[in-house]
Design an enzyme around this catalytic site. Structure first.
Site, mmCIF file in Angstrom:
data_model
loop_
_atom_site.group_PDB
_atom_site.id
_atom_site.type_symbol
_atom_site.label_atom_id
_atom_site.label_comp_id
_atom_site.label_asym_id
_atom_site.label_seq_id
_atom_site.Cartn_x
_atom_site.Cartn_y
_atom_site.Cartn_z
ATOM 1 N N LYS A 1 -14.398 0.794 -2.517
ATOM 2 C CA LYS A 1 -15.199 1.466 -1.615
ATOM 3 C C LYS A 1 -16.613 1.984 -2.055
ATOM 4 O O LYS A 1 -17.671 1.754 -1.559
ATOM 5 C CB LYS A 1 -14.529 2.215 -0.669
ATOM 6 C CG LYS A 1 -13.421 1.552 0.197
ATOM 7 C CD LYS A 1 -12.769 2.478 1.239
ATOM 8 C CE LYS A 1 -11.773 1.847 1.794
ATOM 9 N NZ LYS A 1 -11.401 2.850 2.552
ATOM 10 N N GLU B 1 0.854 -1.073 -0.128
ATOM 11 C CA GLU B 1 -0.042 0.040 0.109
ATOM 12 C C GLU B 1 0.943 1.370 0.013
ATOM 13 O O GLU B 1 0.537 2.161 -0.500
ATOM 14 C CB GLU B 1 -1.093 0.108 1.199
ATOM 15 C CG GLU B 1 -2.335 -0.404 0.850
ATOM 16 C CD GLU B 1 -3.303 -0.169 1.914
ATOM 17 O OE1 GLU B 1 -2.871 0.273 3.190
ATOM 18 O OE2 GLU B 1 -4.574 -0.374 1.816
ATOM 19 N N HIS C 1 9.350 -26.561 0.360
ATOM 20 C CA HIS C 1 8.897 -27.437 -0.406
ATOM 21 C C HIS C 1 7.805 -27.110 -1.253
ATOM 22 O O HIS C 1 6.833 -27.931 -1.744
ATOM 23 C CB HIS C 1 8.212 -28.622 0.447
ATOM 24 C CG HIS C 1 9.477 -29.479 1.204
ATOM 25 N ND1 HIS C 1 9.811 -30.700 0.872
ATOM 26 C CD2 HIS C 1 10.126 -29.021 2.240
ATOM 27 C CE1 HIS C 1 10.785 -30.804 1.599
ATOM 28 N NE2 HIS C 1 10.996 -29.948 2.525
#
Lengths: 433, 433
Positions: free
Chosen positions: B405, B273, B294
């Site tokens: 938003k 951000e 792995h």
């Protein structure tokens, strides 16, 4: 699994792939599909994994786990491909099971000890998984777990299932103690083994529907065909490949469901170990909706144009109303449910990336259940195999991890390895507090 | 925190940065440090976060949480920067606390319901955090949590602490119900707020040493100076920036400690951000040692040369012996402890990347405790602020998250927003099963 690649088209996104380019790429997909089909028919190493929906025997798995079928807790002792398939299935379906499933997939001593102190050992099942039977982390943890059972006065041989290859130390041990055991199927690399005994033992102990997992995978297998426009898995694999070639060097897997967080880890292994070689490979990123809208979205929408974002959505699921509130500015929330809020967040985030010209793809499940999950796992495996063909890499090997394995063994006095000597020669430029 | 950038030098790795280039870059570091110092002195937005070790008042925080200090469980209701600092601290130090700390940082209905059914509500504390007091996910979850307390016959006003701005719906609500409350300090963006009340309320409820967290951070603050060769935080920030400029577009944060898994999430938000804007920014990857050897190591060692790997190690910690075994091939394990195995895995992995010419950096902690953790969090924040100066971006804003938003609010009927209309215009290219 349905796939929507509309937001990865060049008409929407940059990087993006044009419809014409996809049609040209489809000729390569047809060739790749022929190679994949032949590999499956001949049971070739790796390709054999795509036969698992037909080959895995759910009755044998259920019979084998019968002695521990009533366990309160299940500990899978494994790492990488020996743990992630089991964890993906049991996490995704955890709400449907009374058995708590965990993975001991690290050798952090404090963390291992905390788990062993917390678990009800007398009613805990152990699922130890290693194809070679020599994986250092897995065998070390198994020795520790075995001792914890002994210290608690619980007969570990009554609580342990072994999944390993046809020979090796773990096979010997399971024969010496007459433990219930299953075989890691030949030709199936760990990261492609979720739908074999490797992933299904945990599913069986937790009481999940093995037949539904396999039939969901089989339904996906039936779509494999010579065109990406007819096969969701190939559409995904080909689009990811095409986007990488055009600059999307990363692929962020973003499920809008907490239960699929471990699935993203599984995908990250599948994608990284299969395609990350010869200086090639798209790097998987793990994120979670809606949480990471408040963490990663800024970068995905406004950072470098080097990412594909893959959403996973589920149409149906449990829901919960948001209570009404007398705070005027928040009144709109009280008319909705948490599920509606989550859906709106997903649609808004998808659209916000498209509006900024950032490529994204949607994988749609009807719900998160055995059938759909089997389809998702199989679909991503087939997508990965196709992508491997398009990159021209050896999808089923992971040679670059051997160096560190030898060095580790050498450092612990398990033999002479020149890799261990190189550790001492580290270049230093220290800045200290 | 000590930093070792030896394996990021051009003499070891490609991409890598030469000692001469670092010395030239150090002139920019000196200029950037002047700007940072001036910003701190003037309490400018964002830079103010680097003053928190002096500004945060641990006594006030402890007094405020006093009513819930005996809680068995703590639920932090927040998202992004309002949750990750608290979660990082409580996860890292979980072994030292009897209070179980969780974060409700998503609006997945099944997951929220599962938590609420499981928690002992009569003895659970709630820590609701939102600077604006309007964050949709946080307020929706808080309304749901409040209802769950009411349904259980527990007075939520006796169990809730509020951390919010000086005004807004959450501030009004805390005043109406006379709730214990703290303020999000002015000038401190969420992702830089771990060492303010935003992260410290959870630490206080869990009984951690707030003074040690702050003094560890203060010790790191004292190292801030005009040269990367004298300041571990700047050495890290400058090296990351220099590597990105040379092709390491990704930065994999790989702690060798399970307790630092959430720290990697916190780092990923901080880095993404703050730096992900103007088509710039290095993409954070999250991994975990030894587990991801792995899973991701194949890609990191043999995939594209586009990554910096950052290790976090701890010198001291709990250990546990590996029991001896009669299996000859595994005898070497029985001479070691899990901690020695983990250390050997780390050294082997670090060396294996260096041997393949892949750049990596080591962040060294003495142990994972309050003091060292405070230093790590502060050090990474200072590294990020320095990197932001070098990139020339506005480190403290996150404008790209606003679009989604608004669209979310519009989709839920919370007002007229053109962004919501754009959602309906999605481009489709569907491939169905």
């Amino acid at each position: 699994m349905d796939v929507d690649i509309g937001n990865a088209l060049a008409s929407v996104a940059s990087p993006g792939v044009s419809r014409e380019s996809l049609e040209r790429l489809d000729e390569q997909v047809a060739d790749a599909h022929e190679r994949i089909e032949a590999g499956m028919a001949d049971g070739e190493h790796g390709y054999e994994a795509l036969n698992l929906p037909d080959r895995t025997d759910p009755d044998e798995i259920r019979r084998t786990v019968e002695p521990v079928a009533d366990a309160e807790a299940l500990v899978t002792v494994g790492i990488g491909g020996s743990a992630l398939g089991a964890a993906t299935i049991t996490e995704a379906l955890a709400a449907e099971s009374d058995t708590e499933a965990i993975s001991l997939d690290n050798v952090d001593p404090a963390w291992v000890s905390n788990h062993l102190e917390r678990l009800p050992l007398e009613n805990t099942a152990v699922n130890v998984v290693s194809r070679s039977g020599t994986t250092a982390e897995t065998l070390a943890n198994f020795l520790v777990v075995r001792e914890a059972f002994e210290d608690a006065g619980v007969d570990w041989t009554e609580r342990t299932i072994v999944t390993t290859g046809e020979s090796g130390p773990l096979r010997d041990l399971s024969e010496r103690h007459d433990l219930p055991s299953l075989s890691v199927p030949d030709g199936v690399p760990g990261r492609f083994s979720a739908l074999s005994a490797v992933g299904m033992v945990a599913a069986a102990v937790c009481g999940h529907d093995l037949e539904a997992l396999l039939s969901g995978a089989a339904a996906e297998a039936e779509t494999l065909s010579g065109s990406l426009f007819d096969c969701p898995a190939y559409a995904y694999g080909a689009t990811s490949y095409a986007l990488d070639a055009r600059g999307a060097r990363m692929n962020a897997m973003v499920p809008y469901a907490e239960s699929l967080e471990t699935y993203s880890e599984w995908f990250a292994q599948l994608w990284a170990e299969s395609l990350g070689k010869d200086d090639l490979g798209q790097t998987p990123l793990r994120a979670l909706g809606a949480t990471d809208q408040h963490s990663q979205l800024q970068l995905y929408r406004a950072g470098p144009r080097d990412k594909l974002v893959t959403f996973v959505t589920s149409e149906e699921g449990t829901d919960r109303s948001i209570p009404e509130t007398d705070v005027e500015d928040l009144a709109y929330l009280g008319d909705a449910t948490l599920g509606e809020l989550l859906d709106a967040e997903f649609e808004a985030t998808e659209a916000s990336l498209a509006a900024a010209g950032r490529p994204n793809v949607r994988l749609e499940l009807e719900r998160v259940d055995e059938y759909e999950l089997g389809g998702l796992l199989y679909g991503m495996e087939a997508a990965c195999v196709l992508a491997g063909e398009l990159y021209g890499v050896n999808t089923f090997e992971q040679p670059a991890v051997e160096w560190a394995k030898k060095a580790t063994r050498g450092l612990l006095g398990g033999g002479e390895f020149e890799e261990a000597d190189a550790v001492a020669e580290k270049s230093e430029l220290r800045v200290e507090r």
